[in-house]
Design a protein around this motif. Structure first.
Motif, PDB file in Angstrom:
ATOM      1  N   ARG A   1       0.830  -1.204   0.000  1.00  0.00           N
ATOM      2  CA  ARG A   1       0.000   0.000   0.000  1.00  0.00           C
ATOM      3  C   ARG A   1       0.866   1.255   0.000  1.00  0.00           C
ATOM      4  O   ARG A   1       1.942   1.289   0.613  1.00  0.00           O
ATOM      5  CB  ARG A   1      -0.906   0.016   1.229  1.00  0.00           C
ATOM      6  N   ASP A   2       0.378   2.300  -0.650  1.00  0.00           N
ATOM      7  CA  ASP A   2       1.115   3.556  -0.693  1.00  0.00           C
ATOM      8  C   ASP A   2       1.037   4.300   0.632  1.00  0.00           C
ATOM      9  O   ASP A   2       1.950   5.036   0.988  1.00  0.00           O
ATOM     10  CB  ASP A   2       0.612   4.447  -1.832  1.00  0.00           C
ATOM     11  N   PHE A   3      -0.075   4.132   1.378  1.00  0.00           N
ATOM     12  CA  PHE A   3      -0.238   4.792   2.676  1.00  0.00           C
ATOM     13  C   PHE A   3      -1.144   3.924   3.528  1.00  0.00           C
ATOM     14  O   PHE A   3      -2.259   3.579   3.118  1.00  0.00           O
ATOM     15  CB  PHE A   3      -0.827   6.194   2.486  1.00  0.00           C
ATOM     16  N   ILE A   4      -0.684   3.546   4.709  1.00  0.00           N
ATOM     17  CA  ILE A   4      -1.394   2.574   5.542  1.00  0.00           C
ATOM     18  C   ILE A   4      -2.800   3.046   5.903  1.00  0.00           C
ATOM     19  O   ILE A   4      -3.760   2.269   5.843  1.00  0.00           O
ATOM     20  CB  ILE A   4      -0.583   2.274   6.823  1.00  0.00           C
ATOM     21  N   LEU A   5      -2.945   4.318   6.278  1.00  0.00           N
ATOM     22  CA  LEU A   5      -4.206   4.794   6.816  1.00  0.00           C
ATOM     23  C   LEU A   5      -5.248   5.138   5.761  1.00  0.00           C
ATOM     24  O   LEU A   5      -6.440   5.227   6.063  1.00  0.00           O
ATOM     25  CB  LEU A   5      -3.967   6.030   7.692  1.00  0.00           C
ATOM     26  N   ASN A   6      -4.797   5.334   4.515  1.00  0.00           N
ATOM     27  CA  ASN A   6      -5.733   5.755   3.475  1.00  0.00           C
ATOM     28  C   ASN A   6      -5.139   5.408   2.115  1.00  0.00           C
ATOM     29  O   ASN A   6      -4.726   6.282   1.355  1.00  0.00           O
ATOM     30  CB  ASN A   6      -6.003   7.261   3.596  1.00  0.00           C
ATOM     31  N   ALA A   7      -5.103   4.118   1.810  1.00  0.00           N
ATOM     32  CA  ALA A   7      -4.432   3.652   0.598  1.00  0.00           C
ATOM     33  C   ALA A   7      -5.204   4.033  -0.653  1.00  0.00           C
ATOM     34  O   ALA A   7      -6.440   4.021  -0.685  1.00  0.00           O
ATOM     35  CB  ALA A   7      -4.249   2.137   0.657  1.00  0.00           C
ATOM     36  N   LYS A   8      -4.441   4.372  -1.713  1.00  0.00           N
ATOM     37  CA  LYS A   8      -5.011   4.655  -3.027  1.00  0.00           C
ATOM     38  C   LYS A   8      -4.711   3.519  -4.002  1.00  0.00           C
ATOM     39  O   LYS A   8      -5.427   3.341  -4.978  1.00  0.00           O
ATOM     40  CB  LYS A   8      -4.450   5.972  -3.569  1.00  0.00           C
ATOM     41  N   HIS A   9      -3.642   2.798  -3.755  1.00  0.00           N
ATOM     42  CA  HIS A   9      -3.319   1.635  -4.579  1.00  0.00           C
ATOM     43  C   HIS A   9      -2.441   0.683  -3.775  1.00  0.00           C
ATOM     44  O   HIS A   9      -1.836   1.054  -2.771  1.00  0.00           O
ATOM     45  CB  HIS A   9      -2.626   2.049  -5.887  1.00  0.00           C
ATOM     46  N   GLY A  10      -2.391  -0.575  -4.241  1.00  0.00           N
ATOM     47  CA  GLY A  10      -1.562  -1.572  -3.573  1.00  0.00           C
ATOM     48  C   GLY A  10      -2.377  -2.711  -2.986  1.00  0.00           C
ATOM     49  O   GLY A  10      -3.612  -2.765  -3.110  1.00  0.00           O
TER      50      GLY A  10
END
Length: 408
Positions: free
Chosen positions: A243-252
């Motif tokens: 994931r690109d960001f744990i708390l608010n993923a946009k992709h992954g």
């Protein structure tokens, strides 16, 4: 001498400011007093000027609040981006409440711009249904992503309801037994990176649960099982996280398998083991829209106590269901969500989901998968950190939920 001059200047400005405030108080207070006296002949000041003054002061206060929430550009350059948000909330489980959440984002290596941000959140809550909770949770990502530390610690107490064990008992409104639940929960997961985005490591969990003030009907449901249960649970965790960001993923992708053991020889009240599996994926569909999917399952083996069985509902999955109304040894659940950024800090979501609790695989029935769908509003409190207000529709009605960060 220059210091002495600055002191005189500061004293003069302070004195002048105080005189102005006193003059303003008299200019507003005395006319009001004069209006209440039949013999007073003092002129009343122009109301427009007083109203304008009041508006200026109110705007000044509002501006300070707005400035606090506009720190997102500045926070990107801070070693530790920190924010505190108090707010009201509601859920069908705990009622109306007032919670306070303090969130922090930081990097273990600021020189590495590709290193995902670590996060920590401290929270406290009190509600109209007697729910009291304090806790902390976070994800710490070490330099070069060699290690990860996931953790949580919380304690809560509240009066809740117990509908028995299994789909049939949970689906009957008459099976409502009241009791008060106290729970202490601590979990730590330390992960070693073994390949790109792949981690393996030990996990340890300790839980203490006590049920008091239980109705006679609830006593029948637990069939003589203990009201107080503690469990020290070691295990091993396998995680793949792109994931690109744990708390608010946009992709992954996120895939996690936890295999844990709660043996009686560790002094536990009951002996059992658990397999918990979660997989989720995220992808952009069009401008500002993220498509998110999650599947989750939990299987218990052995002598699992009634209060540690797989439970449906909560703030993250099957939103809107009364947490714990449907419970059994095992659960399978899934949800699909569309997340659309609207403008500025505002966004919206829509989701559909389903789940089923069951004692063993042979008891699975298509007709027993419970429906769930809902809509929600998102407001960006900090970069990538959303406040969410959801309304979930369920087989038994619906309910509002207010929380921080995305559901998954």
């Amino acid at each position: 001498m220059p210091n002495f001059a600055r002191m005189i200047s500061h004293f003069y400005r302070s004195a002048l400011r105080n005189v102005l405030w006193i003059g303003l108080a008299f200019s507003v207070g005395l006319p009001l007093k004069a209006q209440s006296s039949e013999t007073a002949g003092m002129p009343v000041p122009d109301s427009a000027s007083v109203s304008a003054d009041t508006v200026v002061k109110k705007r000044s206060l509002v501006s300070k609040v707005l400035d606090y929430f506009r720190q997102d550009d500045e926070d990107k350059d801070k070693k530790f981006s920190f924010g505190v948000l108090p707010g009201p909330h509601y859920s069908s489980t705990v009622g109306f409440g007032l919670g306070v959440v303090a969130t922090g984002l930081y990097s273990m290596d600021r020189a590495d711009t590709l290193l995902p941000k670590s996060n920590v959140a401290l929270y406290g809550d009190v509600t109209t249904k007697g729910f009291l909770m304090v806790g902390v949770r976070g994800n710490n990502i070490f330099p070069k992503e060699r290690f990860r530390l996931d953790y949580r610690l919380y304690v809560y107490t509240f009066p809740t309801k117990f509908y028995g064990i299994g789909y049939e008992q949970g689906d009957d409104d008459a099976n409502q037994a009241d009791f008060r639940r106290f729970k202490f929960d601590w979990m730590g997961r330390f992960m070693f990176r073994v390949a790109r985005n792949l981690y393996v490591g030990p996990t340890l969990n300790f839980q203490f649960i006590r049920a008091t003030e239980m109705d006679p009907l609830g006593e029948q449901f637990i069939a003589g099982q203990r009201h107080t249960v503690h469990a020290l649970t070691p295990g091993v965790s396998f995680t793949y996280d792109s994931r690109d960001f744990i708390l608010n993923a946009k992709h992954g992708w996120f895939v996690q398998l936890d295999q844990t053991f709660t043996p009686k020889w560790l002094g536990n009240t009951y002996g059992f083991s658990t397999t918990d599996f979660t997989t989720s994926t995220y992808a952009p569909l069009w401008k500002g829209c993220t498509f998110a999917v999650e599947l989750h399952s939990r299987f218990n083996y052995g002598d699992v106590p009634w209060c540690m069985m797989a439970e449906m509902g909560g703030t993250n999955r099957m939103r809107g269901y009364y947490e714990g109304r449907y419970r059994d040894r095992n659960i399978i659940e899934g949800q699909v969500e569309l997340r659309q950024h609207i403008k500025g800090r505002h966004g919206a979501v829509a989701w559909v989901g389903t789940a089923q609790v069951f004692p063993e695989a042979s008891a699975l029935r298509w007709t027993r998968f419970l429906p769930n769908f809902g809509i929600g509003y998102r407001w960006a409190f900090r970069p990538g950190i959303n406040i969410r207000l959801d309304y979930g529709f369920t087989r038994n009605g619906g309910g509002f939920l207010f929380n921080i960060n995305e559901a998954f």
